[in-house]
Scaffold this motif. Structure first.
Motif, PDB file in Angstrom:
ATOM      1  N   MET A   1       1.191  -1.252   0.034  1.00 28.77           N
ATOM      2  CA  MET A   1       0.116   0.047   0.121  1.00 28.77           C
ATOM      3  C   MET A   1       1.275   0.946  -0.281  1.00 28.77           C
ATOM      4  O   MET A   1       2.192   1.336   0.380  1.00 28.77           O
ATOM      5  CB  MET A   1      -1.069  -0.033   1.323  1.00 28.77           C
ATOM      6  N   ILE A   2       0.684   1.826  -1.086  1.00 30.59           N
ATOM      7  CA  ILE A   2       1.288   3.404  -1.163  1.00 30.59           C
ATOM      8  C   ILE A   2       0.873   4.687  -0.376  1.00 30.59           C
ATOM      9  O   ILE A   2      -1.428   4.573  -0.745  1.00 30.59           O
ATOM     10  CB  ILE A   2       1.485   3.880  -1.972  1.00 30.59           C
ATOM     11  N   VAL A   3       0.397   5.289   0.388  1.00 31.64           N
ATOM     12  CA  VAL A   3      -0.397   6.162   1.609  1.00 31.64           C
ATOM     13  C   VAL A   3       0.378   8.006   1.091  1.00 31.64           C
ATOM     14  O   VAL A   3       2.067   7.550   1.532  1.00 31.64           O
ATOM     15  CB  VAL A   3      -0.744   5.635   3.020  1.00 31.64           C
ATOM     16  N   ASN A   4      -0.050   9.025   0.622  1.00 34.25           N
ATOM     17  CA  ASN A   4       0.381  10.181   0.513  1.00 34.25           C
ATOM     18  C   ASN A   4       0.113  10.921   2.367  1.00 34.25           C
ATOM     19  O   ASN A   4      -0.839  10.880   1.920  1.00 34.25           O
ATOM     20  CB  ASN A   4      -0.176  10.924  -0.464  1.00 34.25           C
ATOM     21  N   ALA A   5       1.184  11.027   2.855  1.00 34.62           N
ATOM     22  CA  ALA A   5       0.849  11.402   4.246  1.00 34.62           C
ATOM     23  C   ALA A   5       1.183  12.404   4.541  1.00 34.62           C
ATOM     24  O   ALA A   5       1.339  13.554   5.377  1.00 34.62           O
ATOM     25  CB  ALA A   5       1.926  10.529   5.346  1.00 34.62           C
ATOM     26  N   GLY A   6       1.915  13.705   3.266  1.00 32.08           N
ATOM     27  CA  GLY A   6       2.794  13.925   2.882  1.00 32.08           C
ATOM     28  C   GLY A   6       1.410  15.663   2.886  1.00 32.08           C
ATOM     29  O   GLY A   6       0.497  15.509   2.607  1.00 32.08           O
ATOM     30  N   LYS A   7       1.931  16.527   2.749  1.00 34.35           N
ATOM     31  CA  LYS A   7       1.088  17.981   2.275  1.00 34.35           C
ATOM     32  C   LYS A   7       1.405  18.443   1.241  1.00 34.35           C
ATOM     33  O   LYS A   7       0.442  19.127   0.458  1.00 34.35           O
ATOM     34  CB  LYS A   7       2.258  19.515   3.279  1.00 34.35           C
ATOM     35  N   GLU A   8       1.910  17.297   0.412  1.00 27.51           N
ATOM     36  CA  GLU A   8       2.153  17.743  -1.282  1.00 27.51           C
ATOM     37  C   GLU A   8       0.776  16.826  -1.531  1.00 27.51           C
ATOM     38  O   GLU A   8       1.342  15.701  -2.028  1.00 27.51           O
ATOM     39  CB  GLU A   8       2.969  18.091  -1.587  1.00 27.51           C
ATOM     40  N   GLU A   9       0.268  17.828  -3.081  1.00 31.15           N
ATOM     41  CA  GLU A   9       0.256  16.100  -4.012  1.00 31.15           C
ATOM     42  C   GLU A   9       0.839  15.184  -4.411  1.00 31.15           C
ATOM     43  O   GLU A   9       2.015  16.052  -4.844  1.00 31.15           O
ATOM     44  CB  GLU A   9      -1.410  16.334  -4.651  1.00 31.15           C
ATOM     45  N   LEU A  10       0.851  13.807  -4.769  1.00 31.36           N
ATOM     46  CA  LEU A  10       1.786  13.166  -5.388  1.00 31.36           C
ATOM     47  C   LEU A  10       1.127  12.129  -6.871  1.00 31.36           C
ATOM     48  O   LEU A  10       0.562  12.178  -6.261  1.00 31.36           O
ATOM     49  CB  LEU A  10       2.332  11.867  -5.044  1.00 31.36           C
ATOM     50  N   MET A  11       2.076  12.833  -7.494  1.00 32.41           N
ATOM     51  CA  MET A  11       0.983  12.982  -9.282  1.00 32.41           C
ATOM     52  C   MET A  11       2.102  12.378 -10.214  1.00 32.41           C
ATOM     53  O   MET A  11       3.276  12.510 -10.164  1.00 32.41           O
ATOM     54  CB  MET A  11       1.163  14.573 -10.171  1.00 32.41           C
ATOM     55  N   GLY A  12       0.904  11.458 -10.673  1.00 30.74           N
ATOM     56  CA  GLY A  12       1.689  10.383 -11.340  1.00 30.74           C
ATOM     57  C   GLY A  12       3.294   9.372 -10.566  1.00 30.74           C
ATOM     58  O   GLY A  12       4.479   9.573 -11.033  1.00 30.74           O
ATOM     59  N   TRP A  13       2.302   8.628  -9.889  1.00 33.14           N
ATOM     60  CA  TRP A  13       3.636   8.094  -8.659  1.00 33.14           C
ATOM     61  C   TRP A  13       3.784   7.191  -9.130  1.00 33.14           C
ATOM     62  O   TRP A  13       3.403   6.477 -10.564  1.00 33.14           O
ATOM     63  CB  TRP A  13       3.005   8.126  -7.532  1.00 33.14           C
ATOM     64  N   GLN A  14       5.156   6.526  -9.341  1.00 31.22           N
ATOM     65  CA  GLN A  14       5.651   5.757  -9.672  1.00 31.22           C
ATOM     66  C   GLN A  14       6.724   4.918  -8.247  1.00 31.22           C
ATOM     67  O   GLN A  14       7.648   5.788  -7.747  1.00 31.22           O
ATOM     68  CB  GLN A  14       6.988   6.623 -10.822  1.00 31.22           C
ATOM     69  N   MET A  15       6.671   3.868  -8.328  1.00 33.73           N
ATOM     70  CA  MET A  15       7.888   2.771  -7.419  1.00 33.73           C
ATOM     71  C   MET A  15       8.337   2.372  -7.900  1.00 33.73           C
ATOM     72  O   MET A  15       8.069   1.021  -8.388  1.00 33.73           O
ATOM     73  CB  MET A  15       6.440   2.285  -6.579  1.00 33.73           C
TER      74      MET A  15
END
Length: 109
Positions: A1-15
């Motif tokens: 699971m990837i969770v964005n817990a930050g203050k900025e939107e994560l656009m086009g994530w790549q892992m």
């Protein structure tokens, strides 16, 4: 699971997932391979991109709605040439988006 817990939107994530054995990935839900089609030889690692959830919004703008700030990835595959007791766990997991840093994984126990 990837969770964005930050203050900025994560656009086009790549892992990037670095594997350690002779893994062959036959399918994945919640992500698509950037390196080719299935079945995919992932013995040197592979990169997944969001599919269908390509962008992960922030908790701030979504009131913590996990359907918008996270994605769950289920990978199905096999490995070859290792003992039966070996667990097929990745060696490396990290976001490779510009400006994003993931701390190294730590093993406890």
């Amino acid at each position: 699971m990837i969770v964005n817990a930050g203050k900025e939107e994560l656009m086009g994530w790549q892992m990037f997932i670095g594997f350690r054995h002779k893994e062959l990935i036959v399918s994945a839900t919640g992500a698509a391979p950037m390196d080719g089609d299935y079945p995919l030889d992932a013995s040197n690692g592979t990169t997944f991109i969001g599919s269908p959830n390509t962008d992960l919004k922030t908790s701030i703008e979504t009131a913590g709605d996990f359907t918008q700030i996270s994605t769950n990835i289920e990978i199905t595959g096999t490995l070859f040439g290792v003992a039966k007791s070996v667990m097929p766990m990745p060696k490396t997991l990290k976001l490779i988006n510009d400006g994003w840093e993931c701390p190294a994984a730590k093993r406890k126990g």
